[in-house]
Design a protein around this motif. Structure first.
Motif, PDB file in Angstrom:
ATOM      1  N   VAL A  11       0.840  -1.207   0.000  1.00  0.00           N
ATOM      2  CA  VAL A  11       0.000   0.000   0.000  1.00  0.00           C
ATOM      3  C   VAL A  11       0.870   1.251   0.000  1.00  0.00           C
ATOM      4  CG1 VAL A  11      -1.651   1.342   1.346  1.00  0.00           C
ATOM      5  CG2 VAL A  11      -1.967  -1.134   1.100  1.00  0.00           C
ATOM      6  N   LYS A  12       1.931   1.227   0.792  1.00  0.00           N
ATOM      7  CA  LYS A  12       2.857   2.363   0.843  1.00  0.00           C
ATOM      8  C   LYS A  12       3.485   2.604  -0.529  1.00  0.00           C
ATOM      9  CE  LYS A  12       7.060   3.993   3.165  1.00  0.00           C
ATOM     10  NZ  LYS A  12       8.131   3.645   4.126  1.00  0.00           N
ATOM     11  N   SER A  13       3.940   1.540  -1.186  1.00  0.00           N
ATOM     12  CA  SER A  13       4.539   1.654  -2.516  1.00  0.00           C
ATOM     13  C   SER A  13       3.521   2.160  -3.532  1.00  0.00           C
ATOM     14  CB  SER A  13       5.097   0.300  -2.971  1.00  0.00           C
ATOM     15  OG  SER A  13       6.146  -0.110  -2.139  1.00  0.00           O
ATOM     16  N   TYR A  14       2.288   1.677  -3.401  1.00  0.00           N
ATOM     17  CA  TYR A  14       1.233   2.125  -4.313  1.00  0.00           C
ATOM     18  C   TYR A  14       0.976   3.616  -4.142  1.00  0.00           C
ATOM     19  CZ  TYR A  14      -3.374   2.791  -6.364  1.00  0.00           C
ATOM     20  OH  TYR A  14      -4.413   3.265  -7.098  1.00  0.00           O
ATOM     21  N   ASP A  15       0.878   4.064  -2.900  1.00  0.00           N
ATOM     22  CA  ASP A  15       0.636   5.487  -2.622  1.00  0.00           C
ATOM     23  C   ASP A  15       1.768   6.362  -3.161  1.00  0.00           C
ATOM     24  OD1 ASP A  15      -1.747   4.893  -1.395  1.00  0.00           O
ATOM     25  OD2 ASP A  15      -0.916   4.907   0.639  1.00  0.00           O
ATOM     26  N   GLU A  16       2.981   5.814  -3.179  1.00  0.00           N
ATOM     27  CA  GLU A  16       4.140   6.548  -3.689  1.00  0.00           C
ATOM     28  C   GLU A  16       4.334   6.345  -5.186  1.00  0.00           C
ATOM     29  OE1 GLU A  16       7.351   5.088  -1.295  1.00  0.00           O
ATOM     30  OE2 GLU A  16       6.730   6.205   0.497  1.00  0.00           O
ATOM     31  N   MET A  17       3.355   5.650  -5.824  1.00  0.00           N
ATOM     32  CA  MET A  17       3.358   5.366  -7.265  1.00  0.00           C
ATOM     33  C   MET A  17       4.550   4.497  -7.676  1.00  0.00           C
ATOM     34  SD  MET A  17       2.004   9.036  -8.771  1.00  0.00           S
ATOM     35  CE  MET A  17       1.740   8.392 -10.427  1.00  0.00           C
ATOM     36  N   LYS A  18       5.037   3.701  -6.750  1.00  0.00           N
ATOM     37  CA  LYS A  18       6.092   2.721  -7.057  1.00  0.00           C
ATOM     38  C   LYS A  18       5.408   1.383  -7.344  1.00  0.00           C
ATOM     39  CE  LYS A  18       9.507   5.019  -4.081  1.00  0.00           C
ATOM     40  NZ  LYS A  18      10.360   4.883  -2.871  1.00  0.00           N
ATOM     41  N   TYR A  19       4.784   1.304  -8.512  1.00  0.00           N
ATOM     42  CA  TYR A  19       3.916   0.180  -8.817  1.00  0.00           C
ATOM     43  C   TYR A  19       4.671  -1.146  -8.936  1.00  0.00           C
ATOM     44  CZ  TYR A  19       0.540   3.883  -9.795  1.00  0.00           C
ATOM     45  OH  TYR A  19      -0.285   4.965  -9.696  1.00  0.00           O
ATOM     46  N   TYR A  37      -7.591 -11.640  -0.348  1.00  0.00           N
ATOM     47  CA  TYR A  37      -8.516 -10.651  -0.912  1.00  0.00           C
ATOM     48  C   TYR A  37      -7.825  -9.313  -1.165  1.00  0.00           C
ATOM     49  CZ  TYR A  37     -12.488  -7.397  -1.082  1.00  0.00           C
ATOM     50  OH  TYR A  37     -13.385  -6.423  -1.452  1.00  0.00           O
ATOM     51  N   GLU A  38      -7.127  -8.798  -0.146  1.00  0.00           N
ATOM     52  CA  GLU A  38      -6.513  -7.476  -0.268  1.00  0.00           C
ATOM     53  C   GLU A  38      -5.493  -7.435  -1.399  1.00  0.00           C
ATOM     54  OE1 GLU A  38      -6.865  -9.110   2.534  1.00  0.00           O
ATOM     55  OE2 GLU A  38      -8.016  -7.833   3.915  1.00  0.00           O
ATOM     56  N   ALA A  39      -4.695  -8.479  -1.529  1.00  0.00           N
ATOM     57  CA  ALA A  39      -3.669  -8.520  -2.572  1.00  0.00           C
ATOM     58  C   ALA A  39      -4.302  -8.565  -3.961  1.00  0.00           C
ATOM     59  CB  ALA A  39      -2.753  -9.719  -2.369  1.00  0.00           C
ATOM     60  N   LEU A  40      -5.317  -9.401  -4.117  1.00  0.00           N
ATOM     61  CA  LEU A  40      -5.967  -9.529  -5.424  1.00  0.00           C
ATOM     62  C   LEU A  40      -6.667  -8.233  -5.833  1.00  0.00           C
ATOM     63  CD1 LEU A  40      -7.425 -13.129  -5.035  1.00  0.00           C
ATOM     64  CD2 LEU A  40      -5.581 -12.434  -6.589  1.00  0.00           C
ATOM     65  N   VAL A  41      -7.320  -7.578  -4.868  1.00  0.00           N
ATOM     66  CA  VAL A  41      -8.029  -6.327  -5.164  1.00  0.00           C
ATOM     67  C   VAL A  41      -7.044  -5.218  -5.533  1.00  0.00           C
ATOM     68  CG1 VAL A  41      -9.386  -4.457  -4.130  1.00  0.00           C
ATOM     69  CG2 VAL A  41     -10.108  -6.827  -3.837  1.00  0.00           C
ATOM     70  N   LEU A  42      -5.948  -5.112  -4.791  1.00  0.00           N
ATOM     71  CA  LEU A  42      -4.983  -4.053  -5.081  1.00  0.00           C
ATOM     72  C   LEU A  42      -4.256  -4.309  -6.400  1.00  0.00           C
ATOM     73  CD1 LEU A  42      -3.774  -1.397  -4.335  1.00  0.00           C
ATOM     74  CD2 LEU A  42      -2.178  -2.547  -2.789  1.00  0.00           C
ATOM     75  N   LEU A  43      -3.949  -5.566  -6.695  1.00  0.00           N
ATOM     76  CA  LEU A  43      -3.339  -5.889  -7.990  1.00  0.00           C
ATOM     77  C   LEU A  43      -4.292  -5.536  -9.132  1.00  0.00           C
ATOM     78  CD1 LEU A  43      -1.535  -9.269  -7.257  1.00  0.00           C
ATOM     79  CD2 LEU A  43      -0.452  -7.224  -8.213  1.00  0.00           C
TER      80      LEU A  43
END
Length: 336
Positions: A11-19, A37-43
């Motif tokens: 989540v931290k990497s996503y927020d920092e746009m480090k996809y 669930y959380e991993a699949l949804v965020l991916l």
């Protein structure tokens, strides 16, 4: 690391746009628990946001298997299928979503899916139902206009756009509506009216690259080269990032084969954003066109450190080397 910690880092990497980092953390989670669930949804969210819909669908389908009444997943399934050009499947999932919760925008998406299937009567009925849900929201009217456009009913679409401008406190930017008006007038063959509306659009407050670049494509098609030069001046003086206006001007310089002009633009872009790999590839191409093959190869060498796609780098280098050999052969044959 535990799953909780991996998800936090993702989540931290996503927020920092480090996809790339986020994907790595999430894939590690799935190695531990393939149905997390959380991993699949965020991916799904990451791949959707960057337009990789096939990859998004793989993860969303895995999440759907164990969460068939989850509205977020149902919406994602509908949206991804719609983005992949599969409106029938999109409608199925949107309707499943609506069984649990009525939603204005989901209803509009269903309407647009029917538009894609050319079921215009059904589409218009559903869009009108959405408008009844929120009659002060201009999005529904914009979609209604789109349905008219698809049917070639341009005057009906223009009437809706004019009504939106006159009657609503719009959640749609004014420049966008004028750009749509210009597009429709262009479809009607009213080039003078189209150009007039484009000019209004780019002079609206908050006009973004969509207005300028759509206007550019129109002017290019009409071969109005003096107006294109004026457009670049306006674009450069707008509130839009300077990098975007230079990119468009560079495309035009390459199109008219003014490679010296394109070279100067590439130099400015590299100063503005030296981390953008595209600027190095473009600089390499322009150097290649100027027959400065060694310089072109220098740019490819620099960009190699900035991209993960080594095949793309390899292909560019191979193209330049081929051009270099071909040019040397021509020079030899001509005695130069």
């Amino acid at each position: 690391m535990k799953i909780t910690e991996l998800l936090q880092e993702a989540v931290k990497s996503y927020d920092e746009m480090k996809y790339d980092d986020a994907v790595l953390y999430l894939e590690t989670v799935l190695e531990i628990n393939e149905n997390n669930y959380e991993a699949l949804v965020l991916l799904t969210k990451i791949y959707t946001s960057v337009g990789f819909y096939k990859e998004a669908l793989i993860h969303c389908e895995r999440a759907y298997k164990n969460n068939k009444e989850d509205n977020l997943i149902l919406f994602n399934m509908g949206y991804i299928h719609q983005s992949l050009g599969k409106p029938k499947k999109a409608i199925y999932f949107y309707k499943k979503y609506m069984e649990f919760q009525e939603d204005y925008y989901v209803l509009l998406n269903i309407g647009l899916a029917y538009v894609d299937m050319k079921y215009y009567k059904k589409a218009m009925s559903i869009i009108n139902d959405a408008i009844k849900m929120d009659p002060e929201n201009s999005d529904g009217y914009m979609d209604k206009a789109e349905c008219f456009i698809k049917q070639g009913k341009y005057d009906d679409a223009l009437k809706i756009y004019e009504e939106i401008l006159e009657k609503f406190q719009n959640n749609v930017e004014e420049y966008y509506i004028y750009t749509k008006i210009a597009n429709v007038k262009n479809k009607k063959g009213d080039t003078e009216g189209s150009e007039h509306s484009y000019n209004i659009a780019i002079n609206c407050e908050n006009a973004d690259e969509y207005a300028y670049e759509t206007f550019y494509e129109f002017l290019l098609k009409e071969k109005k080269y003096e107006e294109i030069e004026l457009l670049f001046i306006n674009y450069a003086n707008s509130s839009v990032q300077r990098e975007k206006s230079l990119n468009l001007e560079g495309r035009y310089a390459a199109y008219i084969e003014d490679f010296q002009r394109a070279k100067k633009i590439c130099e400015k872009l590299l100063i503005l954003n030296p981390e953008n790999p595209l600027h190095y590839f473009n600089s390499a191409y322009i150097s290649e066109m100027l027959k400065d093959f060694d310089k072109a190869l220098e740019f490819i060498k620099k960009v190699e450190k900035k991209v993960d796609d080594k095949e793309l780098v390899k292909s560019a280098r191979k193209r330049i080397m081929k051009s270099k050999r071909k040019y040397a052969k021509l020079m030899k044959q001509s005695g130069k």
